[in-house]
Write a protein that holds these residues in place. Structure first.
Motif, PDB file in Angstrom:
ATOM      1  N   GLY A  10       0.818  -1.208   0.000  1.00  0.00           N
ATOM      2  CA  GLY A  10       0.000   0.000   0.000  1.00  0.00           C
ATOM      3  C   GLY A  10       0.845   1.248   0.000  1.00  0.00           C
ATOM      4  N   LEU A  11       0.175   2.356   0.290  1.00  0.00           N
ATOM      5  CA  LEU A  11       0.821   3.664   0.339  1.00  0.00           C
ATOM      6  C   LEU A  11       1.034   4.056   1.800  1.00  0.00           C
ATOM      7  CD1 LEU A  11       1.699   6.402  -0.936  1.00  0.00           C
ATOM      8  CD2 LEU A  11      -0.718   7.084  -0.814  1.00  0.00           C
ATOM      9  N   VAL A  12       2.230   4.494   2.122  1.00  0.00           N
ATOM     10  CA  VAL A  12       2.542   4.878   3.497  1.00  0.00           C
ATOM     11  C   VAL A  12       3.448   6.106   3.457  1.00  0.00           C
ATOM     12  CG1 VAL A  12       4.543   3.335   3.640  1.00  0.00           C
ATOM     13  CG2 VAL A  12       3.324   3.996   5.729  1.00  0.00           C
ATOM     14  N   HIS A  13       3.354   6.950   4.490  1.00  0.00           N
ATOM     15  CA  HIS A  13       4.218   8.112   4.595  1.00  0.00           C
ATOM     16  C   HIS A  13       5.614   7.699   5.040  1.00  0.00           C
ATOM     17  CE1 HIS A  13       0.933  10.729   3.823  1.00  0.00           C
ATOM     18  NE2 HIS A  13       0.318  10.507   4.966  1.00  0.00           N
ATOM     19  N   PRO A  14       6.620   8.496   4.704  1.00  0.00           N
ATOM     20  CA  PRO A  14       7.973   8.218   5.212  1.00  0.00           C
ATOM     21  C   PRO A  14       7.973   8.104   6.736  1.00  0.00           C
ATOM     22  CG  PRO A  14       8.068   9.873   3.505  1.00  0.00           C
ATOM     23  CD  PRO A  14       6.606   9.639   3.782  1.00  0.00           C
ATOM     24  N   GLY A  15       8.684   7.109   7.234  1.00  0.00           N
ATOM     25  CA  GLY A  15       8.693   6.846   8.664  1.00  0.00           C
ATOM     26  C   GLY A  15       7.636   5.875   9.126  1.00  0.00           C
ATOM     27  N   GLY A  16       6.717   5.548   8.256  1.00  0.00           N
ATOM     28  CA  GLY A  16       5.631   4.645   8.604  1.00  0.00           C
ATOM     29  C   GLY A  16       6.032   3.178   8.505  1.00  0.00           C
ATOM     30  N   SER A  17       5.036   2.315   8.724  1.00  0.00           N
ATOM     31  CA  SER A  17       5.275   0.870   8.737  1.00  0.00           C
ATOM     32  C   SER A  17       4.246   0.140   7.875  1.00  0.00           C
ATOM     33  CB  SER A  17       5.182   0.335  10.169  1.00  0.00           C
ATOM     34  OG  SER A  17       6.167   0.912  11.006  1.00  0.00           O
ATOM     35  N   LEU A  18       4.658  -0.978   7.362  1.00  0.00           N
ATOM     36  CA  LEU A  18       3.769  -1.899   6.655  1.00  0.00           C
ATOM     37  C   LEU A  18       4.202  -3.316   6.991  1.00  0.00           C
ATOM     38  CD1 LEU A  18       3.378  -0.493   3.007  1.00  0.00           C
ATOM     39  CD2 LEU A  18       1.580  -0.686   4.735  1.00  0.00           C
ATOM     40  N   ARG A  19       3.252  -4.225   6.915  1.00  0.00           N
ATOM     41  CA  ARG A  19       3.548  -5.636   7.133  1.00  0.00           C
ATOM     42  C   ARG A  19       3.059  -6.416   5.918  1.00  0.00           C
ATOM     43  NH1 ARG A  19       4.645  -8.823  11.619  1.00  0.00           N
ATOM     44  NH2 ARG A  19       3.861 -10.978  11.613  1.00  0.00           N
ATOM     45  N   LEU A  20       3.992  -7.054   5.239  1.00  0.00           N
ATOM     46  CA  LEU A  20       3.657  -7.889   4.096  1.00  0.00           C
ATOM     47  C   LEU A  20       3.537  -9.336   4.545  1.00  0.00           C
ATOM     48  CD1 LEU A  20       6.106  -6.458   1.402  1.00  0.00           C
ATOM     49  CD2 LEU A  20       3.840  -5.633   2.057  1.00  0.00           C
ATOM     50  N   SER A  21       2.638 -10.059   3.909  1.00  0.00           N
ATOM     51  CA  SER A  21       2.466 -11.475   4.213  1.00  0.00           C
ATOM     52  C   SER A  21       2.402 -12.272   2.922  1.00  0.00           C
ATOM     53  CB  SER A  21       1.188 -11.701   5.017  1.00  0.00           C
ATOM     54  OG  SER A  21       1.257 -11.070   6.271  1.00  0.00           O
ATOM     55  N   CYS A  22       2.787 -13.530   2.994  1.00  0.00           N
ATOM     56  CA  CYS A  22       2.604 -14.424   1.857  1.00  0.00           C
ATOM     57  C   CYS A  22       2.215 -15.805   2.375  1.00  0.00           C
ATOM     58  CB  CYS A  22       3.834 -14.483   0.970  1.00  0.00           C
ATOM     59  SG  CYS A  22       5.271 -15.318   1.648  1.00  0.00           S
ATOM     60  N   ALA A  23       1.380 -16.461   1.614  1.00  0.00           N
ATOM     61  CA  ALA A  23       0.895 -17.783   1.989  1.00  0.00           C
ATOM     62  C   ALA A  23       0.446 -18.524   0.741  1.00  0.00           C
ATOM     63  CB  ALA A  23      -0.259 -17.666   2.981  1.00  0.00           C
ATOM     64  N   THR A  77       2.365 -18.952   7.185  1.00  0.00           N
ATOM     65  CA  THR A  77       2.448 -17.630   6.578  1.00  0.00           C
ATOM     66  C   THR A  77       3.842 -17.057   6.763  1.00  0.00           C
ATOM     67  OG1 THR A  77       0.114 -17.239   7.077  1.00  0.00           O
ATOM     68  CG2 THR A  77       1.460 -15.308   6.599  1.00  0.00           C
ATOM     69  N   GLY A  78       4.339 -16.417   5.717  1.00  0.00           N
ATOM     70  CA  GLY A  78       5.592 -15.696   5.813  1.00  0.00           C
ATOM     71  C   GLY A  78       5.311 -14.210   5.891  1.00  0.00           C
ATOM     72  N   ASN A  79       6.123 -13.477   6.643  1.00  0.00           N
ATOM     73  CA  ASN A  79       5.874 -12.062   6.857  1.00  0.00           C
ATOM     74  C   ASN A  79       7.135 -11.222   6.671  1.00  0.00           C
ATOM     75  OD1 ASN A  79       3.054 -12.376   7.940  1.00  0.00           O
ATOM     76  ND2 ASN A  79       4.162 -13.517   9.516  1.00  0.00           N
ATOM     77  N   LEU A  80       6.919  -9.976   6.327  1.00  0.00           N
ATOM     78  CA  LEU A  80       8.005  -8.996   6.289  1.00  0.00           C
ATOM     79  C   LEU A  80       7.475  -7.732   6.967  1.00  0.00           C
ATOM     80  CD1 LEU A  80      10.920  -8.405   5.289  1.00  0.00           C
ATOM     81  CD2 LEU A  80       9.848  -7.282   3.314  1.00  0.00           C
ATOM     82  N   GLN A  81       7.949  -7.476   8.170  1.00  0.00           N
ATOM     83  CA  GLN A  81       7.581  -6.259   8.881  1.00  0.00           C
ATOM     84  C   GLN A  81       8.551  -5.163   8.470  1.00  0.00           C
ATOM     85  OE1 GLN A  81       4.988  -5.627  11.091  1.00  0.00           O
ATOM     86  NE2 GLN A  81       5.684  -3.502  10.991  1.00  0.00           N
ATOM     87  N   MET A  82       8.004  -4.061   7.961  1.00  0.00           N
ATOM     88  CA  MET A  82       8.830  -2.963   7.464  1.00  0.00           C
ATOM     89  C   MET A  82       8.549  -1.712   8.284  1.00  0.00           C
ATOM     90  SD  MET A  82       8.489  -3.636   3.359  1.00  0.00           S
ATOM     91  CE  MET A  82       6.768  -3.156   3.321  1.00  0.00           C
ATOM     92  N   ASN A  83       9.552  -1.256   8.993  1.00  0.00           N
ATOM     93  CA  ASN A  83       9.433  -0.053   9.810  1.00  0.00           C
ATOM     94  C   ASN A  83      10.341   1.052   9.280  1.00  0.00           C
ATOM     95  OD1 ASN A  83       7.720  -1.503  11.570  1.00  0.00           O
ATOM     96  ND2 ASN A  83       9.455  -2.203  12.795  1.00  0.00           N
ATOM     97  N   SER A  84      10.076   2.257   9.730  1.00  0.00           N
ATOM     98  CA  SER A  84      10.893   3.415   9.340  1.00  0.00           C
ATOM     99  C   SER A  84      11.086   3.466   7.832  1.00  0.00           C
ATOM    100  CB  SER A  84      12.266   3.359  10.041  1.00  0.00           C
ATOM    101  OG  SER A  84      12.116   3.312  11.442  1.00  0.00           O
ATOM    102  N   LEU A  85       9.988   3.329   7.122  1.00  0.00           N
ATOM    103  CA  LEU A  85      10.050   3.261   5.666  1.00  0.00           C
ATOM    104  C   LEU A  85      10.525   4.578   5.064  1.00  0.00           C
ATOM    105  CD1 LEU A  85       6.889   1.110   5.090  1.00  0.00           C
ATOM    106  CD2 LEU A  85       9.170   0.576   4.214  1.00  0.00           C
ATOM    107  N   LYS A  86      11.268   4.446   3.971  1.00  0.00           N
ATOM    108  CA  LYS A  86      11.833   5.590   3.262  1.00  0.00           C
ATOM    109  C   LYS A  86      11.309   5.597   1.826  1.00  0.00           C
ATOM    110  CE  LYS A  86      16.180   4.881   5.805  1.00  0.00           C
ATOM    111  NZ  LYS A  86      17.640   4.647   5.665  1.00  0.00           N
TER     112      LYS A  86
END
Length: 121
Positions: A10-23, A77-86
């Motif tokens: 998705g769309l996130v502001h700089p410094g934000g977080s997203l969590r990706l998953s796959c299954a 499920t596999g995950n990728l937690q992404m913090n402090s996004l740039k």
């Protein structure tokens, strides 16, 4: 035919977080060795994180300390937690994982279809 399905982009502001998953698209499949890749426009696909069957993780220098790869064996499920996004994290993210179905003699490697991550103000 089973597929590897990603979600969470998705769309996130700089410094934000997203969590990706796959299954797996069907039940009864387990995930073991997995990696997350990304590809930005005009650039080559790069590996950003990996997780071995035994739980060893590794990360690209560009995401070290900000991204965390994990696997939930209970939900397969596999995950990728992404913090402090740039903004430079903007890319299509792909999951690459070994799947094993019930009764299969071995694992097979699958790619997901990709999920867009956009980091912008």
């Amino acid at each position: 035919q089973v597929q590897l399905v990603e979600s969470g982009g998705g769309l996130v502001h700089p410094g934000g977080s997203l969590r990706l998953s796959c299954a797996a698209s069907e039940s009864g499949f387990s995930i073991s060795t997995m990696s997350w890749y990304r590809q930005a426009p005009g650039k080559r696909r790069e590996r950003v994180a990996g997780l071995s069957k035994g739980g060893i993780t590794n990360y690209a220098d560009s995401v070290k300390g900000r991204f965390t790869i994990s696997r939930d064996n209970a939900t397969n499920t596999g995950n990728l937690q992404m913090n402090s996004l740039k903004p430079e994290d903007t890319a299509v993210y792909y999951c690459n994982a070994d799947l094993r179905g019930i009764g299969w003699s071995r694992e097979w490697k699958y790619w997901g279809q990709g999920t867009q991550v956009t980091v912008a103000s």
